[in-house]
Design a protein around this motif. Structure first.
Motif, PDB file in Angstrom:
ATOM      1  N   PRO A 278       0.839  -1.211   0.000  1.00  0.00           N
ATOM      2  CA  PRO A 278       0.000   0.000   0.000  1.00  0.00           C
ATOM      3  C   PRO A 278       0.871   1.258   0.000  1.00  0.00           C
ATOM      4  O   PRO A 278       1.914   1.298   0.650  1.00  0.00           O
ATOM      5  CB  PRO A 278      -0.813  -0.107   1.286  1.00  0.00           C
ATOM      6  CG  PRO A 278      -0.266  -1.239   2.059  1.00  0.00           C
ATOM      7  CD  PRO A 278       0.744  -1.965   1.232  1.00  0.00           C
ATOM      8  N   PHE A 279       0.430   2.267  -0.716  1.00  0.00           N
ATOM      9  CA  PHE A 279       1.177   3.523  -0.813  1.00  0.00           C
ATOM     10  C   PHE A 279       1.336   4.157   0.568  1.00  0.00           C
ATOM     11  O   PHE A 279       0.388   4.209   1.353  1.00  0.00           O
ATOM     12  CB  PHE A 279       0.442   4.491  -1.756  1.00  0.00           C
ATOM     13  CG  PHE A 279       1.167   5.790  -1.933  1.00  0.00           C
ATOM     14  CD1 PHE A 279       2.302   5.860  -2.738  1.00  0.00           C
ATOM     15  CD2 PHE A 279       0.732   6.923  -1.276  1.00  0.00           C
ATOM     16  CE1 PHE A 279       2.978   7.060  -2.878  1.00  0.00           C
ATOM     17  CE2 PHE A 279       1.407   8.131  -1.423  1.00  0.00           C
ATOM     18  CZ  PHE A 279       2.545   8.195  -2.233  1.00  0.00           C
ATOM     19  N   GLY A 280       2.530   4.618   0.866  1.00  0.00           N
ATOM     20  CA  GLY A 280       2.761   5.356   2.105  1.00  0.00           C
ATOM     21  C   GLY A 280       2.932   4.492   3.346  1.00  0.00           C
ATOM     22  O   GLY A 280       3.077   5.016   4.448  1.00  0.00           O
ATOM     23  N   VAL A 281       2.925   3.169   3.190  1.00  0.00           N
ATOM     24  CA  VAL A 281       3.093   2.289   4.343  1.00  0.00           C
ATOM     25  C   VAL A 281       4.530   1.780   4.358  1.00  0.00           C
ATOM     26  O   VAL A 281       5.018   1.267   3.352  1.00  0.00           O
ATOM     27  CB  VAL A 281       2.104   1.099   4.277  1.00  0.00           C
ATOM     28  CG1 VAL A 281       2.387   0.078   5.369  1.00  0.00           C
ATOM     29  CG2 VAL A 281       0.671   1.610   4.384  1.00  0.00           C
ATOM     30  N   GLU A 282       5.201   1.954   5.505  1.00  0.00           N
ATOM     31  CA  GLU A 282       6.596   1.493   5.558  1.00  0.00           C
ATOM     32  C   GLU A 282       6.661  -0.025   5.496  1.00  0.00           C
ATOM     33  O   GLU A 282       5.710  -0.727   5.855  1.00  0.00           O
ATOM     34  CB  GLU A 282       7.295   2.041   6.808  1.00  0.00           C
ATOM     35  CG  GLU A 282       6.673   1.581   8.108  1.00  0.00           C
ATOM     36  CD  GLU A 282       7.601   1.804   9.292  1.00  0.00           C
ATOM     37  OE1 GLU A 282       8.814   1.564   9.160  1.00  0.00           O
ATOM     38  OE2 GLU A 282       7.094   2.197  10.352  1.00  0.00           O
ATOM     39  N   ASP A 283       7.794  -0.537   5.025  1.00  0.00           N
ATOM     40  CA  ASP A 283       7.960  -1.962   4.770  1.00  0.00           C
ATOM     41  C   ASP A 283       7.545  -2.841   5.952  1.00  0.00           C
ATOM     42  O   ASP A 283       6.853  -3.839   5.789  1.00  0.00           O
ATOM     43  CB  ASP A 283       9.417  -2.244   4.396  1.00  0.00           C
ATOM     44  CG  ASP A 283       9.633  -3.712   4.061  1.00  0.00           C
ATOM     45  OD1 ASP A 283       9.310  -4.107   2.932  1.00  0.00           O
ATOM     46  OD2 ASP A 283      10.090  -4.468   4.941  1.00  0.00           O
ATOM     47  N   HIS A 284       7.966  -2.448   7.148  1.00  0.00           N
ATOM     48  CA  HIS A 284       7.709  -3.249   8.348  1.00  0.00           C
ATOM     49  C   HIS A 284       6.214  -3.468   8.584  1.00  0.00           C
ATOM     50  O   HIS A 284       5.802  -4.488   9.140  1.00  0.00           O
ATOM     51  CB  HIS A 284       8.349  -2.559   9.555  1.00  0.00           C
ATOM     52  CG  HIS A 284       8.352  -3.372  10.811  1.00  0.00           C
ATOM     53  ND1 HIS A 284       7.306  -3.328  11.717  1.00  0.00           N
ATOM     54  CD2 HIS A 284       9.255  -4.237  11.316  1.00  0.00           C
ATOM     55  CE1 HIS A 284       7.588  -4.139  12.734  1.00  0.00           C
ATOM     56  NE2 HIS A 284       8.752  -4.713  12.518  1.00  0.00           N
ATOM     57  N   GLU A 285       5.400  -2.494   8.171  1.00  0.00           N
ATOM     58  CA  GLU A 285       3.956  -2.526   8.454  1.00  0.00           C
ATOM     59  C   GLU A 285       3.119  -2.966   7.254  1.00  0.00           C
ATOM     60  O   GLU A 285       1.892  -2.848   7.273  1.00  0.00           O
ATOM     61  CB  GLU A 285       3.484  -1.143   8.925  1.00  0.00           C
ATOM     62  CG  GLU A 285       4.131  -0.695  10.235  1.00  0.00           C
ATOM     63  CD  GLU A 285       3.998  -1.747  11.344  1.00  0.00           C
ATOM     64  OE1 GLU A 285       2.895  -2.288  11.524  1.00  0.00           O
ATOM     65  OE2 GLU A 285       5.013  -2.033  12.008  1.00  0.00           O
ATOM     66  N   ARG A 286       3.766  -3.492   6.205  1.00  0.00           N
ATOM     67  CA  ARG A 286       2.998  -3.933   5.044  1.00  0.00           C
ATOM     68  C   ARG A 286       2.123  -5.121   5.416  1.00  0.00           C
ATOM     69  O   ARG A 286       2.610  -6.092   6.002  1.00  0.00           O
ATOM     70  CB  ARG A 286       3.935  -4.312   3.902  1.00  0.00           C
ATOM     71  CG  ARG A 286       4.477  -3.109   3.137  1.00  0.00           C
ATOM     72  CD  ARG A 286       5.574  -3.502   2.162  1.00  0.00           C
ATOM     73  NE  ARG A 286       5.245  -4.764   1.503  1.00  0.00           N
ATOM     74  CZ  ARG A 286       6.156  -5.661   1.128  1.00  0.00           C
ATOM     75  NH1 ARG A 286       7.426  -5.466   1.356  1.00  0.00           N
ATOM     76  NH2 ARG A 286       5.767  -6.771   0.525  1.00  0.00           N
ATOM     77  N   PRO A 287       0.817  -5.065   5.045  1.00  0.00           N
ATOM     78  CA  PRO A 287      -0.093  -6.171   5.377  1.00  0.00           C
ATOM     79  C   PRO A 287      -0.005  -7.296   4.342  1.00  0.00           C
ATOM     80  O   PRO A 287       0.624  -7.126   3.287  1.00  0.00           O
ATOM     81  CB  PRO A 287      -1.466  -5.508   5.301  1.00  0.00           C
ATOM     82  CG  PRO A 287      -1.311  -4.466   4.232  1.00  0.00           C
ATOM     83  CD  PRO A 287       0.109  -3.956   4.366  1.00  0.00           C
ATOM     84  N   LEU A 288      -0.662  -8.398   4.636  1.00  0.00           N
ATOM     85  CA  LEU A 288      -0.807  -9.442   3.629  1.00  0.00           C
ATOM     86  C   LEU A 288      -1.781  -8.968   2.555  1.00  0.00           C
ATOM     87  O   LEU A 288      -2.733  -8.245   2.833  1.00  0.00           O
ATOM     88  CB  LEU A 288      -1.354 -10.734   4.256  1.00  0.00           C
ATOM     89  CG  LEU A 288      -0.412 -11.497   5.192  1.00  0.00           C
ATOM     90  CD1 LEU A 288      -1.085 -12.772   5.680  1.00  0.00           C
ATOM     91  CD2 LEU A 288       0.922 -11.804   4.532  1.00  0.00           C
ATOM     92  N   ALA A 289      -1.539  -9.402   1.333  1.00  0.00           N
ATOM     93  CA  ALA A 289      -2.500  -9.190   0.255  1.00  0.00           C
ATOM     94  C   ALA A 289      -3.656 -10.172   0.475  1.00  0.00           C
ATOM     95  O   ALA A 289      -3.518 -11.131   1.244  1.00  0.00           O
ATOM     96  CB  ALA A 289      -1.831  -9.453  -1.095  1.00  0.00           C
ATOM     97  N   SER A 290      -4.777  -9.957  -0.208  1.00  0.00           N
ATOM     98  CA  SER A 290      -5.911 -10.871  -0.011  1.00  0.00           C
ATOM     99  C   SER A 290      -5.510 -12.302  -0.375  1.00  0.00           C
ATOM    100  O   SER A 290      -5.940 -13.259   0.265  1.00  0.00           O
ATOM    101  CB  SER A 290      -7.135 -10.413  -0.801  1.00  0.00           C
ATOM    102  OG  SER A 290      -6.803 -10.264  -2.156  1.00  0.00           O
ATOM    103  N   ARG A 291      -4.634 -12.445  -1.377  1.00  0.00           N
ATOM    104  CA  ARG A 291      -4.149 -13.780  -1.735  1.00  0.00           C
ATOM    105  C   ARG A 291      -3.358 -14.388  -0.577  1.00  0.00           C
ATOM    106  O   ARG A 291      -3.449 -15.593  -0.310  1.00  0.00           O
ATOM    107  CB  ARG A 291      -3.270 -13.699  -2.987  1.00  0.00           C
ATOM    108  CG  ARG A 291      -2.995 -15.050  -3.608  1.00  0.00           C
ATOM    109  CD  ARG A 291      -2.034 -14.945  -4.786  1.00  0.00           C
ATOM    110  NE  ARG A 291      -0.746 -15.511  -4.413  1.00  0.00           N
ATOM    111  CZ  ARG A 291       0.378 -15.318  -5.104  1.00  0.00           C
ATOM    112  NH1 ARG A 291       0.385 -14.543  -6.167  1.00  0.00           N
ATOM    113  NH2 ARG A 291       1.495 -15.884  -4.701  1.00  0.00           N
TER     114      ARG A 291
END
Length: 174
Positions: free
Chosen positions: A20-33
């Protein structure tokens, strides 16, 4: 020479994550897949009777979420995961030294981390006695939710290189 039991190490790369735009790497969520596929890793463990009694997990959001899906499939058999912030940015050498700290009472350790570290460590530990096809697969391509399973005869503290007999490399998909 003391009689030691064979131990198992499982190295799991987190499930597919989103950017997601603007989200730092550490806080990236899982994609729906990733949310769809992550439980399959836990189901594979349960079906194959290779269930961790200790889970070492990076504290990044995508690894924590993967871990939650895996443990939900394992149910009562799942241990409480230990989140270690060092796993997030570790090299394979650093990750190995964290694994070296594992208590000797642990029989099956699951590590949930990131690439290229997980792949590098799997290749470093793979012994000549490993399943050749599994090692070729993991060396060629280690996708999200890639899981290496290896058997160890050495104490955790002494793991170094070529000490693990790779028995499985699987990428659970629906």
């Amino acid at each position: 020479m003391s009689n030691h039991h064979i131990k198992r190490l499982m190295l799991l790369r987190h499930a597919k994550s989103d950017y997601p735009f603007g989200v730092e790497d550490h806080e990236r969520p899982l994609a729906s897949r990733g949310d769809r596929e992550a439980p399959l890793a836990g189901r594979w463990m349960a079906e194959n009777g290779i269930v961790p009694d200790y889970i070492l997990c990076s504290d990044a959001l995508r690894t924590r979420s993967t871990c939650a899906w895996v443990t939900s499939e394992l149910g009562d058999k799942a241990p409480t995961p230990y989140l270690d912030s060092r796993v997030y940015r570790s090299s394979s050498t650093q990750l190995l030294s964290i694994i070296n700290e594992t208590p000797e009472t642990v029989g099956t350790l699951l590590v949930i981390g990131h690439n290229p570290t997980v792949q590098d460590l799997a290749m470093r530990l793979a012994s000549v006695a490993s399943d050749e096809e599994a090692v070729m697969d993991l060396a060629t391509h280690y996708p999200t939710l890639g899981l290496t399973v290896m058997e160890l005869e050495k104490p955790w503290a002494e793991l170094d290189g070529r000490d693990g007999r790779v028995t499985h490399f699987v990428v659970p998909r629906p």
